[in-house]
Design a protein around this motif. Structure first.
Motif, PDB file in Angstrom:
ATOM      1  N   LYS A   1      13.261 -52.760 -85.761  1.00 22.96           N
ATOM      2  CA  LYS A   1      12.452 -53.103 -86.914  1.00 22.96           C
ATOM      3  C   LYS A   1      13.828 -53.690 -87.767  1.00 22.96           C
ATOM      4  CE  LYS A   1      12.332 -52.211 -91.554  1.00 22.96           C
ATOM      5  NZ  LYS A   1      13.309 -52.003 -92.848  1.00 22.96           N
TER       6      LYS A   1
ATOM      7  N   VAL B   1      12.315 -57.467 -88.429  1.00 26.73           N
ATOM      8  CA  VAL B   1      11.858 -57.419 -89.776  1.00 26.73           C
ATOM      9  C   VAL B   1      13.013 -58.071 -90.686  1.00 26.73           C
ATOM     10  CG1 VAL B   1      10.725 -56.459 -91.621  1.00 26.73           C
ATOM     11  CG2 VAL B   1      10.031 -55.549 -89.379  1.00 26.73           C
ATOM     12  N   ASN B   2      14.007 -57.077 -90.805  1.00 27.91           N
ATOM     13  CA  ASN B   2      15.062 -57.232 -91.799  1.00 27.91           C
ATOM     14  C   ASN B   2      15.676 -58.661 -91.422  1.00 27.91           C
ATOM     15  OD1 ASN B   2      14.626 -54.388 -91.619  1.00 27.91           O
ATOM     16  ND2 ASN B   2      15.171 -54.843 -93.730  1.00 27.91           N
TER      17      ASN B   2
ATOM     18  N   ASP C   1       9.277 -49.350 -92.688  1.00 26.46           N
ATOM     19  CA  ASP C   1       8.986 -50.636 -92.806  1.00 26.46           C
ATOM     20  C   ASP C   1       7.563 -50.994 -93.513  1.00 26.46           C
ATOM     21  OD1 ASP C   1       8.861 -53.331 -92.356  1.00 26.46           O
ATOM     22  OD2 ASP C   1       8.156 -53.402 -90.187  1.00 26.46           O
TER      23      ASP C   1
ATOM     24  N   HIS D   1      13.473 -61.607 -92.496  1.00 31.31           N
ATOM     25  CA  HIS D   1      13.372 -61.801 -93.756  1.00 31.31           C
ATOM     26  C   HIS D   1      14.494 -62.338 -94.542  1.00 31.31           C
ATOM     27  CE1 HIS D   1      10.984 -59.359 -96.934  1.00 31.31           C
ATOM     28  NE2 HIS D   1      10.177 -60.674 -96.643  1.00 31.31           N
TER      29      HIS D   1
ATOM     30  N   ILE E   1       5.185 -59.862 -87.382  1.00 31.36           N
ATOM     31  CA  ILE E   1       6.101 -59.831 -88.453  1.00 31.36           C
ATOM     32  C   ILE E   1       5.991 -61.248 -89.070  1.00 31.36           C
ATOM     33  CG2 ILE E   1       8.624 -59.735 -88.880  1.00 31.36           C
ATOM     34  CD1 ILE E   1       7.284 -57.192 -88.100  1.00 31.36           C
TER      35      ILE E   1
ATOM     36  N   ARG F   1       3.351 -61.507 -91.255  1.00 28.05           N
ATOM     37  CA  ARG F   1       3.603 -60.894 -92.516  1.00 28.05           C
ATOM     38  C   ARG F   1       4.328 -61.438 -93.522  1.00 28.05           C
ATOM     39  NH1 ARG F   1       6.581 -55.505 -90.712  1.00 28.05           N
ATOM     40  NH2 ARG F   1       6.246 -54.936 -92.888  1.00 28.05           N
TER      41      ARG F   1
END
Length: 388
Positions: free
Chosen positions: A211, A215-216, A159, A219, A276, A279
């Protein structure tokens, strides 16, 4: 110590190559981009810039490169003598590097009894396992047992956001300060590779899914929702209150699923979600929604970041995930003409209809509650309702 790394792109140089240098390795990048190969061999170093207020510059040294297309024998020789092999080439490219790795390991067996670990650092579940399967397809049955005793293919969860970028210095890479690299120590052969920044774990799956589905998923949600709203970059999308709320709601659904499945501490997971989201709003990273949203067929797959958490959410909670299904519908509407997979999805919708396309690309059964919910979102979004 010698590390051979497949993939001299921004992730390879900015993430993996960076940590390998900090851990004392001499790193040889393997790539087919002759310009990058030549520059690495000419300078033997490059700059990594942290995408934050500090703009700190790190000099990565002791590097060189080989073109696997023009010098395959040199790649084989390097693998035969390596202390570690890593890869960050993208899931679709892993099968294409398997032949060189198989030949390198064959040569290594004749020269040394030293074990070797090969780690695929990809945004997917089971990247190293896939690479091992492709390598073993190149072997004779009589070789496989010996390979099993000498060579490890530990899966990893990686990550770090490395945005698409164009720099005057073609080797320079800008990366976010945050990173995570977890490796399944149960699949290591011999001693654990000494790499600063790796967290070795006995059960990788919770790390991978935490993750991938935070995150993915987040995103991808920002990319597809942002694209539908006419945003150019992720940070632009995150500045729109209503869009950020949709993304937050999506991560609340994946969070509820993950906490239920793995008994994560709910408060700690909320902190992880907040980290997250922060970010994604980093003003020092400009990431185009079309880069983050590229390859929608893969991202809509049954085991990937959108459909898998939606299916698991329904199974574990008994509730229909409203936000995740909205993001799936947004991905099905993603019609960026420069993306071959986006074009293929739109052609399938035109030829077969949206219900058949949902089943084809997501594996969600037509007529199911999930399919019907995605379908409803799709029609609403297509009619111009981009925000609830």
């Amino acid at each position: 110590m010698l590390a051979v790394h497949f993939g001299a792109g921004n992730i390879g140089r900015g993430f993996i190559g960076n940590l390998l240098f900090q851990s004392g390795y001499q790193t040889v990048f393997v790539d087919v981009n002759q310009e990058i190969v030549d520059l690495l061999n000419e300078k033997n170093q490059y700059t990594v810039v942290l995408a934050d207020k500090s703009q700190e510059e790190l000099q990565i040294r002791n590097v060189s490169a080989v073109n696997s297309g023009t010098d395959p024998d040199q790649v084989i020789e390097l693998i035969a003598n390596a202390d570690l092999v890593t890869a960050a080439v993208g899931p679709n490219i892993l099968p294409f590097i398997a032949g060189s790795i198989a030949e390198g390991l064959r040569k290594r067996i004749t020269a040394t009894n030293a074990p070797l670990n090969i780690i695929a650092c990809e945004n997917m579940i089971g990247g190293s396992t896939l690479l091992k399967e492709k390598v073993y397809e190149k072997l004779e049955e009589s070789e496989k047992q010996l390979f099993d005793s000498r060579f490890g293919f530990p899966d990893a969860a990686v990550d770090r956001i490395v945005p698409n970028q164009s720099n005057e210095d073609k080797l320079m890479v800008k990366v976010e300060p945050f990173y995570e690299w977890a490796v399944d120590e149960t699949k290591i052969i011999g001693s654990r590779p000494e790499v600063e920044g790796i967290t070795y774990v006995e059960d990788l799956k919770p790390y991978i899914e935490r993750k991938l589905f935070t995150v993915n998923t987040g995103h991808a949600a920002a990319a597809y929702i942002g694209y539908q709203a006419g945003m150019r970059t992720i940070d632009e999308a995150m500045k729109i209150k209503e869009l950020q709320e949709l993304i937050q709601e999506t991560l609340q659904e994946t969070g509820r699923m993950l906490v239920s499945k793995y008994a994560f501490d709910p408060d700690e997971h909320q902190k992880y979600i907040k980290k997250i989201v922060n970010r994604f709003v980093n003003p020092y990273i400009t990431d185009e929604v079309t880069r983050v949203g590229r390859s929608p067929i893969r991202k809509l797959g049954p085991a990937d970041r959108l459909v898998s958490p939606a299916v698991q959410y329904l199974q574990l909670t008994g509730d229909v995930p409203v936000s995740l299904t909205r993001v799936i519908a947004s991905a099905l509407l993603y019609d960026y003409k420069e993306d071959p997979e986006a074009v293929a999805i739109q052609e399938a919708i035109y030829e077969k209809g949206i219900e058949r396309a949902i089943e084809q690309f997501t594996g969600i059964e037509a007529g199911s509650i999930l399919s019907e919910t995605v379908l409803n979102h799709y029609h609403q979004l297509k009619s111009g309702i981009t925000i609830k």
